[in-house]
Design a protein around this motif. Structure first.
Motif: not given
Length: 827
Positions: A509-529
């Protein structure tokens, strides 16, 4: 009249003086204020915030600073500790919340001091004036000690007070002022001097930080601890004087010893940090993040795992470097990654043995640099072959002929792979072929599943460096394609995670200095290979110590005290070696080699990368219970004949238990072993006329013709050697194959040797029904055989030549082999 004239003259003179005064005053005002900066430009003057990159538990890895300035993190006024605000007001501006930005009393006091001194000595600047001076004035003006600067500063402060609230002005001061040590603002100062966020500061620490802006260099506690301590006492004293502390609180704060940050500007896991920086730059360019905002990037890295990995890797490489030149293995570098196979999170990434060692190109990230993989790519070929959705799917018991075989690549070039030990092993099971990393069976497996299918699988596993199938040939089975350690290790996570591929991720995750959430890495749906049963079979094979005994010996470095699947890889001429292994919860990948592709000396995946892998994995598993691979439903165990992988017949001397995906179990009985009766006198098949005392039963092998030469070299009895035309019971009675020379091969006559001694072996394999084998060269009979072995020699002759073999089957028909063309270059 005279009196009136005097008055007029006086008035005129006075008017002139007044006019001159107005002109002078206007000039002074213009001179003083004509280029006064605008309050609206304040945001443009703020420090560019730095970016804090931490591990998953908040430990600082690195802080990315702006090209100009230093460390800076902006906090809202609500998140700045009270002790910092109180101390700042006590020291810098006790009437901050009362005056209009300019303290008239303070100015008069400093003016009196300056007049007595004959020069500008005392300042009397308020907090607001300091903000105006440091943010709105250029470097040259803010260092001037003139009345003009003071007046401009005062006007800016008054304007600022009308535009901003007092708390906003105080926040600007506490977030933008220089606190020394390349720290701008109290949060940066707190991290620099005490290694923790400002929210965790204690009163004595607040007092020390607040005392720094007056002379940041002089009061720096790293270089002048005594002066810094004295300044802290002054700050605490002023806090008591202005009612923020009692005497008891001041004395208690002064007595508390301070513990400073031993590493104010650490750089942990530098290669990983640059991966994160690249992602931040991308998110900023896409508008997801604001470059003017303070960022705290919490990554997936586990600093404890990272430190263990770095320690083991560096020590092992250092041991190689200690070797004397005469016996040196020329091993100078390595890389390592650790991943969570369920989430794809990168727990550790070591890009080189030493980031700062230019002699090994240490700054080059070998964890993300594509290199040839050697045998480390083989599990994915076998996973495709075992897929039960394929027609004629293989099983772990499927027998592959590990005998010398020449393949023709798509450009017509002959390709004859050789096993690492330069030996042939005859019929081997998929389990043993993969476990012992045999090369010839791997190439046959790739030929079976197809290059296009393998490239497609690689793409689904996140491997981006393998693209156009036309660029590759069958050498891809032995690592002919280049893949980075990170991508190949990530592909292995699908094997560890029941066939499900989650990719790899490095930001939580990425927050600002005050702890507010700015970004979470979007994950691709798991793929049954992979089918979960295929993933389990591959894992079972790679964790089977007996399956790899032929290639690596029992109890090798690949065996740890827990369930772990593992595969090594070594490239031609020892340029790279690999070990990638996993448990259900961890994937550890190791590459060893030299950044500049210099060859190592006799270092394999087993001796170079495997010891690093072994030690790191054991360290990570210490204290954890063993976690076997969970066997999915839809598997069954069946007894098979060891050599053929089919159901045992009475003649099969060795059997074993093997796992099969339901529906792929063998239904045919063993065909490789047959029991026959021979005549002890003639050593041929017994018939009805053979006396009973001369008859004996023996077990012989009925192998494909291409394996018969190998069997004879091993001294194994073959059914075809006892058969006679008309009474043959072989499974392949009339097959005829020219084993040597390989097709499309080029040979050169060496002028330094006797031409008559430069000969080419011609070898033919024939089924038991074949008799009268003849070998032909360019339409001319070379030789005739009445019984095996069918081998002869042909003296090299310049030009293009065609070879083939002919024989007669039991029906009297002529059987002909494929024609093989070779080229011989003369002197």
């Amino acid at each position: 009249m005279k009196h009136q004239s005097i008055i007029v003259r006086l008035w005129r003179k006075t008017a002139k003086f007044i006019f001159a005064g107005i002109i002078l005053l206007a000039g002074l005002l213009i001179y003083t204020f004509w280029d006064l900066p605008s309050i609206d430009s304040l945001p443009e003057t703020y420090m560019t915030p730095s970016v804090r990159i931490t591990d998953r538990d908040g430990h600082l890895l690195y802080e990315i600073l702006a090209e100009t300035g230093g460390r800076n993190t902006v906090l809202s006024i609500e998140n700045i500790p009270r002790c910092l605000k109180d101390a700042t007001i006590a020291v810098e501006d006790q009437y901050f919340y009362i005056h209009p930005g300019v303290d008239i009393t303070g100015i008069l006091r400093s003016l009196w001091i300056n007049l007595r001194g004959g020069e500008t000595i005392a300042g009397g600047s308020t907090i607001t004036q300091q903000v105006a001076r440091n943010l709105l004035m250029d470097q040259e003006e803010r260092t001037e000690r003139t009345l003009r600067r003071k007046l401009r500063e005062g006007l800016l402060a008054w304007q600022m007070t009308r535009r901003l609230t007092k708390d906003e002005i105080l926040a600007l001061y506490l977030n933008q002022m220089n606190y020394g040590g390349m720290a701008y603002g109290v949060e940066a100062a707190s991290q620099t001097y005490f290694g923790k966020p400002a929210s965790e500061l204690l009163l004595p620490e607040c007092a020390l930080i607040v005392g720094l802006p007056q002379a940041p260099g002089a009061y720096n506690p790293f270089t002048n601890p005594e002066l810094a301590k004295e300044r802290q006492r002054i700050v605490l004293g002023l806090m008591q004087k202005h009612g923020y502390l009692t005497e008891e609180e001041r004395l208690r704060a002064e007595a508390i010893p301070l513990s400073f940050n031993p590493e104010p500007y650490p750089i942990e896991s530098p290669h990983f940090v640059w991966l994160i920086k690249d992602q931040i730059d991308t998110l900023t360019s896409e508008g997801v993040l604001n470059s003017r905002q303070s960022l705290v990037v919490r990554t997936t890295l586990d600093l404890d795992v990272q430190h263990l990995s770095e320690s083991v890797l560096k020590r092992r490489i250092a041991d190689f470097k200690k070797e004397e030149a005469a016996i040196s293995h020329n091993v100078n570098n390595a890389a390592l990654v650790v991943l969570d196979p369920h989430s794809g999170e990168i727990l550790a990434l070591v890009g080189s043995a030493d980031y700062f060692d230019a002699s090994i190109d240490g700054a080059l990230d070998m964890a993300t640099s594509p290199r040839q993989t050697g045998s480390a790519f083989k599990p994915f070929l076998y996973a495709l072959a075992l897929d039960p959705a394929r027609p004629d799917a293989w099983t772990a018991a499927t027998s592959i002929l590990d005998v010398s075989t020449t393949f023709i690549t798509h450009d017509g070039t002959p390709y004859t792979p050789v096993n690492y030990d330069s030996r042939e092993h005859g019929p081997v099971s998929v389990r043993e072929a993969l476990g012992s990393s045999l090369n010839i069976p791997a190439v046959k497996t790739l030929q079976e599943v197809g290059i296009e299918e393998v490239i497609d699988l690689a793409g689904r596993l996140g491997i981006t460096s393998l693209s156009d199938p036309q660029q590759y040939d069958l050498s891809l089975a032995l690592g002919g394609g280049q893949i980075s350690l990170l991508q190949l290790s990530t592909a292995y996570t699908a094997l560890a995670n029941h066939g499900t591929f989650a990719g790899n991720y490095s930001i939580l995750e990425i927050q600002d200095a005050d702890g507010n959430l700015l970004y979470t890495q979007e994950k691709d749906p798991p793929l049954q290979v992979f089918d979960p049963r295929v993933a389990w079979l591959i894992s079972d094979i790679l964790s089977d110590d007996s399956a790899r005994a032929r290639g690596f010996g029992p109890n090798s470095t690949l065996k740890v005290d827990r369930t772990a699947a593992v595969k090594t890889g070594t490239t031609t001429n020892f340029h790279d070696n690999w070990t990638i292994g996993y448990t259900p919860d961890l994937v550890v990948g190791v590459w060893v080699g030299n950044s500049g592709h210099e060859a190592m000396h006799n270092v394999t995946g087993l001796t170079g990368a495997a010891p690093i892998w072994h030690e790191v994995l054991r360290g990570l598993l210490r204290g954890r219970p063993d976690h076997p691979f969970e066997r999915p439903d839809g598997l069954t165990q069946v007894e098979v004949c060891d050599l053929s992988g089919l159901l045992p017949a009475s003649a099969c001397p060795h059997t074993r238990m093997e796992w099969f995906i339901l529906g792929t179990e063998p239904t045919q009985t063993d065909t490789f072993h047959q029991q026959i009766w021979i005549d002890l006198l003639t050593n041929s098949l017994a018939d009805d006329s053979t006396p009973g005392e001369r008859r004996t039963s023996i077990t012989v092998l009925d192998l494909p013709v291409e394996a018969q030469s190998w069997a004879r070299e091993q001294g194994l009895p073959l059914l075809t050697d006892f058969s006679q035309p008309g009474n043959n019971v072989s499974q392949q009675p009339d097959q005829l194959i020219l084993l040597s020379p390989p097709p499309n091969t080029t040979y050169r006559i060496d002028p330094n040797f006797d031409p008559s001694s430069q000969q080419l072996e011609i070898e033919v394999a024939a089924g038991g029904e074949i008799s009268q084998v003849t070998i032909w060269v360019d339409g001319n009979l070379l030789t005739t055989f009445s019984s095996p072995p069918y081998q002869t020699w042909w003296t090299l002759s310049a030009g293009e030549h065609q070879f083939w073999a002919q024989g007669v089957n039991a029906n009297g028909q002529t059987v002909k082999s494929d024609i093989v063309t070779v080229t011989v270059i003369g002197k």
